[in-house]
Structure formats: C-alpha cells, structure tokens
Write a protein that holds these residues in place. Structure first.
Motif, PDB file in Angstrom:
ATOM      1  N   THR A  85       0.828  -1.205   0.000  1.00 49.28           N
ATOM      2  CA  THR A  85       0.000   0.000   0.000  1.00 49.28           C
ATOM      3  C   THR A  85       0.864   1.257   0.000  1.00 49.28           C
ATOM      4  OG1 THR A  85      -1.584  -1.242   1.305  1.00 49.28           O
ATOM      5  CG2 THR A  85      -1.938   1.106   1.130  1.00 49.28           C
ATOM      6  N   ASP A  88       2.334   1.757  -3.380  1.00 47.82           N
ATOM      7  CA  ASP A  88       1.305   2.247  -4.299  1.00 47.82           C
ATOM      8  C   ASP A  88       1.065   3.735  -4.123  1.00 47.82           C
ATOM      9  OD1 ASP A  88       0.509   0.266  -5.980  1.00 47.82           O
ATOM     10  OD2 ASP A  88      -0.911  -0.615  -4.576  1.00 47.82           O
ATOM     11  N   TRP A  89       0.986   4.182  -2.864  1.00 51.94           N
ATOM     12  CA  TRP A  89       0.743   5.598  -2.610  1.00 51.94           C
ATOM     13  C   TRP A  89       1.871   6.456  -3.154  1.00 51.94           C
ATOM     14  CZ3 TRP A  89      -3.527   7.915  -1.829  1.00 51.94           C
ATOM     15  CH2 TRP A  89      -4.561   7.266  -1.195  1.00 51.94           C
ATOM     16  N   ALA A 143      -4.262   1.843  -4.769  1.00 54.03           N
ATOM     17  CA  ALA A 143      -3.823   2.276  -3.443  1.00 54.03           C
ATOM     18  C   ALA A 143      -5.020   2.452  -2.522  1.00 54.03           C
ATOM     19  CB  ALA A 143      -3.037   3.577  -3.559  1.00 54.03           C
ATOM     20  N   ASN A 146      -6.530  -0.943  -1.453  1.00 51.89           N
ATOM     21  CA  ASN A 146      -5.693  -1.624  -0.475  1.00 51.89           C
ATOM     22  C   ASN A 146      -5.781  -0.955   0.888  1.00 51.89           C
ATOM     23  OD1 ASN A 146      -4.726  -3.783  -1.923  1.00 51.89           O
ATOM     24  ND2 ASN A 146      -3.070  -2.586  -2.817  1.00 51.89           N
ATOM     25  N   LEU A 147      -5.863   0.385   0.890  1.00 51.65           N
ATOM     26  CA  LEU A 147      -6.003   1.101   2.159  1.00 51.65           C
ATOM     27  C   LEU A 147      -7.317   0.735   2.832  1.00 51.65           C
ATOM     28  CD1 LEU A 147      -4.355   3.291   3.692  1.00 51.65           C
ATOM     29  CD2 LEU A 147      -5.956   4.936   2.787  1.00 51.65           C
TER      30      LEU A 147
END
Lengths: 153, 153
Positions: A85, A88-89, A143, A146-147
């Motif tokens: 995550t 991704d961010w 992202a 997933n968060l």
C-alpha cells in the motif's frame, strides 16, 4: 474475508487494475522515449524515471495477483500489505506529479513556438502525458482499495 | 471516541494543520500574483486557481476546528465528514498537480534563458512552487487523518 473488498490485493479486479497500469505506463514511456530529445527537459526525464519505477512494480504485483486468482488464494499478511500500500501511494503521487509536469511543459513548448517542439513531437509528448494520467488514476485506485482493506485485518 | 485519532476533524492537531495550509497557500498565491505575468502561462494560472480554492476551504474548516477546540466539542457526523474528506482529497491532488507543474515550468523557463524570465521573477516562481508543495503536504496529512477516522464511525 479474503473476498470482502473488490479491487484489493489478490482479486481479479486488482489484476485488471495492475494490467491497466502496465499498459498505460509502458505506452507513456514509449511515446516519450521514441523521441530523441527527452533528456533535455527535466520534466521529461522525471516522467521517464517514474514510469521506469512503475512498470517493474506493477509487473511484480500482477504476477502475485495472477497466482492468487488462478492457482491458489494467498492469505493477506498485514505487514506485506502495508509495504504494498505504501509503495502504491508513493508511486501514485510520483506519477501524478510527473504527468502534470509533462503536460504543463508540453503546453509551454507549444506556446513558445515550433523551434523548440516540432508539431509531430509535441503531439507525442501530449499523448505520453495523457497515458501517464491514466496510469496515475489506476494506481490511485489500487492504493485506495488496499487502504480500504486495512481495518478488516 | 472523538479524541481517538489525532489530526482528524475537531482536534487541535487538525487546527494546526489547517492553519499551516492557509499560511502556505496564501504565501504561494502572493509570490505568484505580485508578478504581473502569471496569466501568460497555463501552469501559473492553474496554480492561482487551485490556491484560490484551497484558501476558502481551509478558512472554513479552521473556523469549524477552532469552534470545536475552544468552545464546544462537535460530534462527528459521518455524512459531513465524508464531504470534508472527499474535498480534502480532491484539493490535495489538485495542489500537488499545480505545484509540480509550476516547478517544472519554472525550471524550463530558467533553462530557456533570461528573455522569458528575469532572475528576480524566476526565484519568486520557485518560492511559490515550494510553498505550494508544503501546502499539498499538509492538506494530504489532513485527508489521511480524516480517512483514518472512517472505520471508527
């Protein structure tokens, strides 16, 4: 519990998002690199660097997702999910920054005149920026999904 | 429960974040607008527009936070919190895009030469971009803290 959030790691929606990221970021890289002069502008170098990070990242995760969807459902491990995550961010912010830099520099080059940017090259820079925006959008979606999965772990 | 997440709506950390956003975005706007030529570049117009959105948004929320901290603790209403979080996310992405556009255009103008950008103006554009990055960072922090609050509602 593994199927709770569509789009999170290991689902088929996530596989589709990752494939889209690979396609758009590769397209953006190709449109930019086939021109010879990209290294003379900082913003274009930045775009090439970021896309060079996004492609291997998405390739790795598309393999994990494909394994999880077609072979065996992998369990979610909080620590690994956190790393993914976070990555991704960071990549989604970097690709937004690269895409908007490229778009604004291309716009400026178009304004300044054709000595800096022949019409054929400029339209390719624009296409590259558009592809980078699409790639940003998909990686932001990954992202976010997933968060979203975090509180359920 | 209202004090669970530091930095979420209605806490003193949130008040500090909002104050920082106001200061940095106003500084960015002033550095850009005191120059006369900002409207000749798309990226600079975009920065001015985005900062013109961020300032009233943060001003409204700083009032809400100040009321909540100093007068009476307001309860969290999920629907209002959702609107605030959504607005924070959109504004944080817009300000990242504006900041990176401004930075890359300024960099290009410096390269092209002093006919487009006298040294004094260019350093002010750079300062403006730096302030916009700081404002993005704070508004991203606010958005993240508010998103974190959701599962507890």
């Amino acid at each position: 519990m593994e199927e709770e959030v569509p789009g999170a790691m290991g689902t088929s929606a996530s596989l589709a998002l990752r494939l889209g990221q690979i396609i758009f970021s590769t397209a953006s890289l190709l449109f930019m690199c086939m021109g010879v002069e990209f290294y003379s502008y900082t913003a274009f170098c930045f775009l090439v660097t970021v896309m060079g990070l996004v492609i291997p990242w998405s390739l790795t995760l598309v393999l994990v997702d494909a394994y999880s969807v077609f072979v065996k459902c992998l369990p979610h491990q909080p620590r690994i999910l956190m790393v993914i995550t976070l990555g991704d961010w960071v990549l989604s912010f970097l690709s937004l920054a690269a895409a908007s830099s490229t778009a604004s520099v291309t716009d400026l080059l178009l304004d300044v005149g054709s000595t800096f940017c022949p019409a054929k090259l400029c339209s390719r820079y624009q296409l590259s920026a558009a592809m980078a925006f699409l790639s940003w959008f998909l990686s932001f979606a990954s992202a976010l999904f997933n968060l979203w999965l975090f509180p359920s772990l």
